[in-house]
Scaffold this motif. Structure first.
Motif, PDB file in Angstrom:
ATOM      1  N   UNK A  56       0.865  -1.169   0.000  1.00  0.00           N
ATOM      2  CA  UNK A  56       0.000   0.000   0.000  1.00  0.00           C
ATOM      3  C   UNK A  56       0.904   1.222   0.000  1.00  0.00           C
ATOM      4  N   UNK A  57       0.823   2.014  -1.073  1.00  0.00           N
ATOM      5  CA  UNK A  57       1.688   3.188  -1.159  1.00  0.00           C
ATOM      6  C   UNK A  57       1.405   4.166  -0.027  1.00  0.00           C
ATOM      7  N   UNK A  58       0.137   4.253   0.377  1.00  0.00           N
ATOM      8  CA  UNK A  58      -0.249   5.136   1.477  1.00  0.00           C
ATOM      9  C   UNK A  58      -0.404   4.310   2.747  1.00  0.00           C
ATOM     10  N   UNK A  59       0.406   4.604   3.741  1.00  0.00           N
ATOM     11  CA  UNK A  59       0.343   3.869   5.003  1.00  0.00           C
ATOM     12  C   UNK A  59      -0.869   4.257   5.832  1.00  0.00           C
ATOM     13  N   UNK A  60      -1.156   3.448   6.838  1.00  0.00           N
ATOM     14  CA  UNK A  60      -2.329   3.673   7.681  1.00  0.00           C
ATOM     15  C   UNK A  60      -2.320   5.050   8.344  1.00  0.00           C
ATOM     16  N   UNK A  61      -1.162   5.523   8.729  1.00  0.00           N
ATOM     17  CA  UNK A  61      -1.074   6.810   9.431  1.00  0.00           C
ATOM     18  C   UNK A  61      -1.196   8.014   8.493  1.00  0.00           C
ATOM     19  N   UNK A  62      -1.197   7.754   7.181  1.00  0.00           N
ATOM     20  CA  UNK A  62      -1.267   8.856   6.219  1.00  0.00           C
ATOM     21  C   UNK A  62      -2.530   8.813   5.366  1.00  0.00           C
ATOM     22  N   UNK A  63      -3.438   7.889   5.660  1.00  0.00           N
ATOM     23  CA  UNK A  63      -4.663   7.747   4.880  1.00  0.00           C
ATOM     24  C   UNK A  63      -5.609   8.919   5.123  1.00  0.00           C
ATOM     25  N   UNK A  64      -6.274   9.367   4.055  1.00  0.00           N
ATOM     26  CA  UNK A  64      -7.269  10.434   4.163  1.00  0.00           C
ATOM     27  C   UNK A  64      -8.692   9.894   4.221  1.00  0.00           C
TER      28      UNK A  64
END
Length: 225
Positions: free
Chosen positions: A55-63
Motif C-alpha cells: 500500500x503506497x499510502x500507510x495507515x497513518x497517512x490515509x485520508x
C-alpha cells in the motif's frame, strides 16, 4: 533516381501532432500519479516492505477508508521504492514532453512505465499506459488503416472535438486520482459510494481517452497536407 528517393522521403515524412500531444498530456498525468505514490511511500520511511504488493499510502497517512493506493515493488524498502518512483516519474515527464517524436520513443515510453510499475508507481495505470503506447507508435505513421475506416465526413466531425475530449478525459482521470488519495467527492461521504464514483470516473476517463485518440487521428488526417 534522386527525384524518386526524394519523393519517397517526403511520402514517409509523417508527424501526427494531435496524437503526440495526447500521448504527452497523459504521459504527464500518469507520471503525476507515480510521483504521488512515491511521496507517500517515502513518508513511510526506511521500512522493509512485507511483500511485492504494498500500500503506497500507510495507515497513518490515509485520508479516507479506502485510500491505500495499492502498488507493486521489487525493491524491499518503502523509502527507496518511493525515491525510485519519483525519479522514474520525472524522467517520464521529461520524455513525454521533449522526446515523443523521436525514433523508438514509444517503446522507451512503454519501458519507462513498466519500470515505474515495478518500483511502486501504482498498478492502476497499466491499462492506460499500454493503450497510450499503442497509439504512440502511430505518431510518425501514415494512418492508412484509419483513413480507410473513417469516412471523410466523419473525420471532419470528429476532428472538431479532439481538444474538448482531451480536456474531459484528462479531468476524469485527474479527478479519479484525487479521489483515490483524498477521498473527496462534493456532497458524498459514504466510502463505498466514493469508491464507486472513483472507479466510474476512471472507467469513463479510459473511454474518453480512446475517443480522444480517435478524434485526434481524425484531426491529424484532416489537417494533413
Amino acid at each position: 533516381m534522386v527525384e524518386l528517393n526524394k519523393n519517397k522521403r517526403e511520402k514517409n515524412n509523417y508527424y501526427n501532432k494531435a496524437i503526440r500531444i495526447t500521448v504527452s498530456v497523459f504521459g504527464v498525468i500518469l507520471s503525476l500519479s507515480g510521483i504521488v505514490h512515491g511521496l507517500f511511500e517515502v513518508l513511510q520511511g526506511n521500512v522493509k516492505t512485507e511483500s511485492l504488493m504494498i500500500h503506497a499510502i500507510g495507515e497513518s497517512h490515509k485520508f479516507w477508508a479506502y485510500g491505500n493506493e495499492p502498488a507493486l515493488t521489487i525493491i524491499p524498502n518503502f523509502l527507496i521504492t518511493g525515491l525510485a518512483a519519483i525519479s522514474i516519474s520525472i524522467i517520464i515527464i521529461i520524455w513525454s514532453i521533449k522526446f515523443m517524436d523521436k525514433k523508438s520513443s514509444a517503446h522507451v515510453f512503454l519501458l519507462l512505465f513498466i519500470i515505474l510499475l515495478l518500483v511502486g508507481g501504482g498498478v492502476g495505470q497499466a491499462v492506460f499506459f499500454t493503450l497510450i503506447w499503442g497509439f504512440a507508435t502511430r505518431i510518425s505513421k501514415p494512418l492508412n488503416w484509419w483513413n480507410k475506416v473513417l469516412r471523410n465526413s466523419l473525420k471532419e466531425v470528429l476532428s472538431k472535438f479532439w481538444r474538448i475530449l482531451l480536456i474531459i478525459s484528462s479531468f476524469l482521470v485527474l479527478f479519479a486520482l484525487e479521489i483515490a488519495v483524498f477521498g473527496y467527492v462534493p456532497g458524498i461521504t459514504n466510502p463505498d459510494t466514493v469508491s464507486l464514483v472513483m472507479l466510474s470516473s476512471l472507467g469513463c476517463g479510459l473511454i474518453f481517452l480512446i475517443a480522444t485518440f480517435i478524434s485526434g487521428i481524425s484531426h491529424d488526417l484532416v489537417n494533413r497536407k
